[in-house]
Motif scaffolding. Structure first.
Motif, PDB file in Angstrom:
ATOM      1  N   THR A  25       0.844  -1.193   0.000  1.00  0.00           N
ATOM      2  CA  THR A  25       0.000   0.000   0.000  1.00  0.00           C
ATOM      3  C   THR A  25       0.880   1.244   0.000  1.00  0.00           C
ATOM      4  N   ILE A  26       1.885   1.223   0.840  1.00  0.00           N
ATOM      5  CA  ILE A  26       2.769   2.380   0.931  1.00  0.00           C
ATOM      6  C   ILE A  26       3.449   2.620  -0.413  1.00  0.00           C
ATOM      7  N   ASP A  27       3.935   1.529  -1.020  1.00  0.00           N
ATOM      8  CA  ASP A  27       4.613   1.680  -2.306  1.00  0.00           C
ATOM      9  C   ASP A  27       3.675   2.232  -3.362  1.00  0.00           C
ATOM     10  N   LYS A  28       2.459   1.729  -3.350  1.00  0.00           N
ATOM     11  CA  LYS A  28       1.480   2.209  -4.317  1.00  0.00           C
ATOM     12  C   LYS A  28       1.264   3.694  -4.149  1.00  0.00           C
ATOM     13  N   VAL A  29       1.133   4.088  -2.908  1.00  0.00           N
ATOM     14  CA  VAL A  29       0.916   5.507  -2.645  1.00  0.00           C
ATOM     15  C   VAL A  29       2.145   6.307  -3.075  1.00  0.00           C
ATOM     16  N   ASN A  30       3.315   5.693  -2.879  1.00  0.00           N
ATOM     17  CA  ASN A  30       4.556   6.359  -3.266  1.00  0.00           C
ATOM     18  C   ASN A  30       4.643   6.622  -4.763  1.00  0.00           C
ATOM     19  N   GLU A  31       4.031   5.738  -5.525  1.00  0.00           N
ATOM     20  CA  GLU A  31       4.165   5.827  -6.971  1.00  0.00           C
ATOM     21  C   GLU A  31       3.457   7.032  -7.575  1.00  0.00           C
ATOM     22  N   VAL A  32       2.608   7.650  -6.812  1.00  0.00           N
ATOM     23  CA  VAL A  32       1.739   8.653  -7.406  1.00  0.00           C
ATOM     24  C   VAL A  32       2.510   9.766  -8.087  1.00  0.00           C
ATOM     25  N   SER A  33       1.940  10.230  -9.183  1.00  0.00           N
ATOM     26  CA  SER A  33       2.598  11.284  -9.946  1.00  0.00           C
ATOM     27  C   SER A  33       2.179  12.635  -9.385  1.00  0.00           C
ATOM     28  N   SER A  34       2.614  13.683 -10.073  1.00  0.00           N
ATOM     29  CA  SER A  34       2.404  15.014  -9.507  1.00  0.00           C
ATOM     30  C   SER A  34       0.961  15.492  -9.664  1.00  0.00           C
ATOM     31  N   THR A  35       0.208  14.871 -10.542  1.00  0.00           N
ATOM     32  CA  THR A  35      -1.164  15.333 -10.707  1.00  0.00           C
ATOM     33  C   THR A  35      -2.123  14.448  -9.923  1.00  0.00           C
ATOM     34  N   TYR A  36      -3.380  14.803  -9.945  1.00  0.00           N
ATOM     35  CA  TYR A  36      -4.403  14.033  -9.233  1.00  0.00           C
ATOM     36  C   TYR A  36      -4.454  12.624  -9.789  1.00  0.00           C
ATOM     37  N   LYS A  37      -4.054  11.645  -8.985  1.00  0.00           N
ATOM     38  CA  LYS A  37      -3.883  10.304  -9.537  1.00  0.00           C
ATOM     39  C   LYS A  37      -5.185   9.517  -9.618  1.00  0.00           C
ATOM     40  N   TYR A  38      -6.234  10.084  -9.055  1.00  0.00           N
ATOM     41  CA  TYR A  38      -7.497   9.354  -9.063  1.00  0.00           C
ATOM     42  C   TYR A  38      -8.406   9.838 -10.182  1.00  0.00           C
ATOM     43  N   GLY A  39      -7.796  10.633 -11.112  1.00  0.00           N
ATOM     44  CA  GLY A  39      -8.615  11.312 -12.114  1.00  0.00           C
ATOM     45  C   GLY A  39      -9.113  10.459 -13.268  1.00  0.00           C
ATOM     46  N   PHE A  40      -9.008   9.149 -13.178  1.00  0.00           N
ATOM     47  CA  PHE A  40      -9.457   8.298 -14.274  1.00  0.00           C
ATOM     48  C   PHE A  40     -10.959   8.009 -14.177  1.00  0.00           C
ATOM     49  N   VAL A  41     -11.501   7.533 -15.292  1.00  0.00           N
ATOM     50  CA  VAL A  41     -12.923   7.186 -15.316  1.00  0.00           C
ATOM     51  C   VAL A  41     -13.024   5.690 -15.580  1.00  0.00           C
ATOM     52  N   THR A  42     -13.888   5.017 -14.887  1.00  0.00           N
ATOM     53  CA  THR A  42     -14.086   3.586 -15.142  1.00  0.00           C
ATOM     54  C   THR A  42     -15.266   3.411 -16.094  1.00  0.00           C
ATOM     55  N   ASP A  43     -15.029   2.581 -17.123  1.00  0.00           N
ATOM     56  CA  ASP A  43     -16.073   2.372 -18.107  1.00  0.00           C
ATOM     57  C   ASP A  43     -16.986   1.241 -17.631  1.00  0.00           C
ATOM     58  N   LEU A  44     -18.036   1.611 -16.955  1.00  0.00           N
ATOM     59  CA  LEU A  44     -18.961   0.618 -16.426  1.00  0.00           C
ATOM     60  C   LEU A  44     -20.344   0.949 -16.942  1.00  0.00           C
ATOM     61  N   GLU A  45     -21.080  -0.067 -17.230  1.00  0.00           N
ATOM     62  CA  GLU A  45     -22.460   0.192 -17.592  1.00  0.00           C
ATOM     63  C   GLU A  45     -23.214   0.622 -16.354  1.00  0.00           C
ATOM     64  N   SER A  46     -23.999   1.686 -16.487  1.00  0.00           N
ATOM     65  CA  SER A  46     -24.712   2.098 -15.292  1.00  0.00           C
ATOM     66  C   SER A  46     -26.170   2.373 -15.606  1.00  0.00           C
ATOM     67  N   GLU A  47     -26.922   2.401 -14.536  1.00  0.00           N
ATOM     68  CA  GLU A  47     -28.337   2.661 -14.663  1.00  0.00           C
ATOM     69  C   GLU A  47     -28.605   3.983 -13.965  1.00  0.00           C
ATOM     70  N   LYS A  48     -29.263   4.906 -14.692  1.00  0.00           N
ATOM     71  CA  LYS A  48     -29.468   6.232 -14.118  1.00  0.00           C
ATOM     72  C   LYS A  48     -30.945   6.574 -14.073  1.00  0.00           C
ATOM     73  N   ALA A  49     -31.249   7.458 -13.132  1.00  0.00           N
ATOM     74  CA  ALA A  49     -32.580   8.058 -13.135  1.00  0.00           C
ATOM     75  C   ALA A  49     -32.563   9.180 -14.167  1.00  0.00           C
TER      76      ALA A  49
END
Lengths: 250, 483
Positions: free
Chosen positions: B7-31
């Motif tokens: 976990t620590i290593d993973k966190v260490n790997e992060v780059s300088s920008t927001y690392k959680y900025g990806f989108v997951t392509d999942l089928e979703s159901e919306k109102a």
């Protein structure tokens, strides 16, 4: 080739000439003492060498192991093996001594292409060195320099020097604020680090430190220049007659 | 230990920008887009809720319509179009999962990218996790083990079905539906969240944790968490949050209610890292959250610890109502605001019972053009004889374009109580930076070290795994702010 070579260094602060063409060569295995009265430019010299912002040379050159330091930032110079023991070590509230040391040591190791030390290996090494400096574990757990006595601060500086194993160490007024016992511990720590591959520059007001850290050369700094160079006996002369006589003779 | 290191290593790997900025392509159901009575009914119907809850939601919706957006906080943003938000979005997977093997692999990959894979979380000693993706709780781990102790840890939507009496008894008792604008909105449209029940005499044997993730575009996240700790209990609960990098602002309006009975202790920790927007303030999450705990019982204790590095705007005041005699409220907060981020955060400590104690330690860090406000209220009622409060607000400024503000409100209605308030504002000094640089640390390492030192009193309150992540996070959020 000299380990540290300062060539004709000129530096101004607030439009005032502080270093006026200073030159100095330091070879491996040597200890140099730079002595001088207040305002002679001693602290400026140490900040200039360490690359502090605002202390840039107007002209001249500094080489460490043949490599110019002028284009390097302070942190690059440090990683390249230049260490400054501060006259007034700075407090870092909340920053534990052990983790600070570890980051510093690993930055240097990374630069040298060595593997970074893991936590356990590091703590073991740090404790070993610390015990030689009479630095207790408890002190390493405290925040860096916060609430340290004068003696503790200086011992912690030399402990860092011993851990970082720099090529060149500049000790800026390391004796200030130390009683005789603390002076001896700190000096023993410095002497233990002397070897044929590194060098030490001791900046001081007083001769007394040089009884413990015996220099190969003594330089008298006055008004931004080295006005006289000699052996340890020159320091004794200063102690006896003060700076005035030397400065007037120059 | 191996998992922790990973976990620590993973966190260490992060780059300088927001690392959680990806989108997951999942089928979703919306109102359908927007909000109306029909949407509230749609959500309730989707969840097959009992009638009382639908009525409760509709009441909240009507209340919300009559309320106005609060404007007293020191934050500035264009008016939100509440009709331009999706109020329900769920990944199209089976609604109930028994094991990780049944989870959509895309979703598992997402959590993997977040640096804390579900599998790893499972082996990390004693962390039970509830994953909330957009509006729906996806998987809750360790439930069986907890059930053996009589502990309930499940999605609140499920609790509504399985433990309706408990939910009905406590829902909205700490934060009534009309408490404030965003709490009313949440009450009308909340979709999921966590439910925790600790029966009498049980000390929860592991940390409970929820990971919130907004994935869908234009969707809001309205989760609702309810934690009930009966007499003589202890529970430590963690929440983490991230969202993709998007150009438009997204709304997160959560409600968290805690109830502590006699001698019960609830420790609630948050590491909030919603997408903060880009350097110029484009995009990012509006984090408008209501969190409150009732110390109902004698000698009960509620402790809020938060590390807030994300969100374009943070509007959040986790509070304690100290009703039980000798009850204790604590608030430990680190709020980092960089670039164009705005944070108005703090706490409320309402002392009602005798000899109640509260401690507030707030550390605000501002960099770039950010504005960071501590807003806190300490109220000592006439009945709260012998009560004490200690408040310490420290602000650290990095650069000369940011701002730090401290707004304490102190109302004391009995002379037999003691309230202390200390506040400091400081800057990272050139001496400190140079000292670190001279030891070979680069500017960013040095800043991170000094800032983490500044926050230490709060960081030490976080559980170990979270503390490591939070430290790195603070470093990352401040990258490029010095030098």
């Amino acid at each position: 080739m000299s380990l540290l070579e300062i060539k004709n260094a000129k530096l101004k602060l607030n439009d005032k000439d502080i270093l006026k063409g200073l030159s100095l060569s330091v070879n491996k295995g040597e200890v140099h003492a730079i002595m001088g009265p207040n305002g002679s430019g001693k602290s400026t010299l140490s900040y200039m060498l360490a690359g502090r912002g605002g202390y840039d040379l107007e002209s001249g050159e500094i080489l460490l192991d043949g490599q110019s330091l002028l284009e390097m930032e302070a942190d690059e110079r440090a990683r390249s093996g230049l260490f400054l023991a501060f006259q007034y070590p700075v407090e870092l509230p909340g920053v534990g001594g052990m983790s600070f040391l570890r980051e510093a040591v690993n930055s240097r190791r990374k630069f040298l292409g060595k593997e970074e030390l893991d936590h356990l290996a590091f703590v073991k090494e740090a404790r070993k060195v610390a015990s030689k400096m009479f630095v207790k574990d408890e002190m390493l757990k405290r925040a860096v320099n916060v609430g340290f006595s004068g003696g503790e601060k200086k011992r912690f500086e030399i402990l860092q020097m011993a851990m970082l194993k720099p090529k060149i160490s500049i000790l800026d007024e390391t004796d200030s604020g130390l009683d005789v016992d603390a002076l001896k511990i700190v000096s023993d720590g410095v002497n233990a680090e002397r070897n044929d591959d590194n060098a030490i520059v001791v900046i001081t007001h007083y001769q007394r430190l040089l009884d413990y850290i015996v220099p190969d050369f003594v330089h008298i700094l006055s008004d931004g220049n080295i006005i006289k160079t000699g052996g340890p006996e020159l320091a004794l002369e200063v102690e006896k007659n003060g700076y005035a006589g030397l400065i007037n003779a120059a | 230990m191996v998992a922790t290191q990973e976990t620590i290593d993973k966190v260490n790997e992060v780059s300088s920008t927001y690392k959680y900025g990806f989108v997951t392509d999942l089928e979703s159901e919306k109102a359908p887009l927007g909000l109306s009575e029909d949407i509230v009914k749609f959500i309730s119907n989707k969840k097959q809720e009992p009638k009382w809850l639908l009525e409760w939601r509709l009441k909240a919706y009507k209340k919300w319509l009559s309320m106005e957006v609060p404007n007293w906080a020191m934050v500035d943003f264009p008016e939100i179009n509440f009709q331009d938000i999706y109020y329900y979005s769920a990944p199209k997977t089976k609604p109930k999962l028994n094991s990780l093997d049944e989870v959509d692999p895309e979703l598992l990959k997402t959590y993997d990218k977040l640096g804390i894979p579900i599998k790893e979380q499972e082996v990390l000693a004693g962390v039970a996790v509830d994953y909330v993706f957009d509006s729906v709780s996806v998987v809750t781990t360790f439930r069986e083990k907890l059930a053996k102790e009589g502990i309930i840890f499940c999605p609140i939507s499920e609790a509504v079905q399985t433990y309706p009496d408990l939910v009905k008894k406590y829902l909205g008792t700490v934060i009534p539906i009309g408490d404030n604008y965003y709490a009313a909105l949440n009450s009308a449209v909340f979709t999921d969240g966590s439910f925790v029940y600790i029966p009498k005499g049980v000390k929860c044997p592991m940390e409970l944790s929820t990971y919130f993730r907004i994935n869908e575009q234009n969707s809001g996240q309205f989760e609702r968490t309810l934690i009930i700790a009966e007499d003589n209990t202890y529970v430590s609960y963690l929440e983490g949050c991230t969202a993709p990098q998007r150009d438009e602002n997204q709304l997160h309006a959560a409600v968290v209610e805690l109830v502590a009975m006699n001698n019960a202790e609830i420790k609630y920790s948050t590491v909030q890292n919603w997408y903060p927007g880009d350097k110029d303030g484009k995009g990012g999450i509006y984090n408008f959250v209501t969190k409150r705990g009732n110390c109902l019982g004698k000698k009960s204790k509620i402790s809020w610890t938060q590390v807030e590095t994300g969100s374009a705007i943070t509007w959040k005041y986790p509070s304690c109502v100290l009703k039980g005699d000798d009850s204790v409220g604590e608030f430990y907060s680190v709020a980092v605001a960089n670039n164009a981020q705005q944070a108005d955060t703090g706490t409320k400590m309402i002392h009602i019972g005798k000899n109640t104690k509260s401690t507030i330690i707030s550390k605000g860090i501002s960099a770039g053009m950010a504005q960071n406000t501590y807003r806190g209220q300490v109220q000592i009622q006439k009945s709260a004889k012998g009560s004490r409060n200690f408040t310490q607000c420290d602000s650290l400024l990095i650069g000369d374009k940011c701002g730090a503000h401290t707004v304490p409100y102190i109302n004391q209605f009995t002379p037999q109580a003691r309230v202390e308030h200390e506040a400091t504002t400081s800057k990272i000094s050139e001496d400190q930076l140079f000292y670190c640089l001279q030891r070979g640390l680069d500017t960013e390492q040095a800043t991170s070290l000094i800032v983490n030192g500044f926050c230490k009193e709060v960081m030490k309150e976080l559980p170990m795994e979270f503390a490591v992540e939070a430290q790195k996070l603070i470093g990352i959020s401040l990258e490029g702010s010095v030098g």
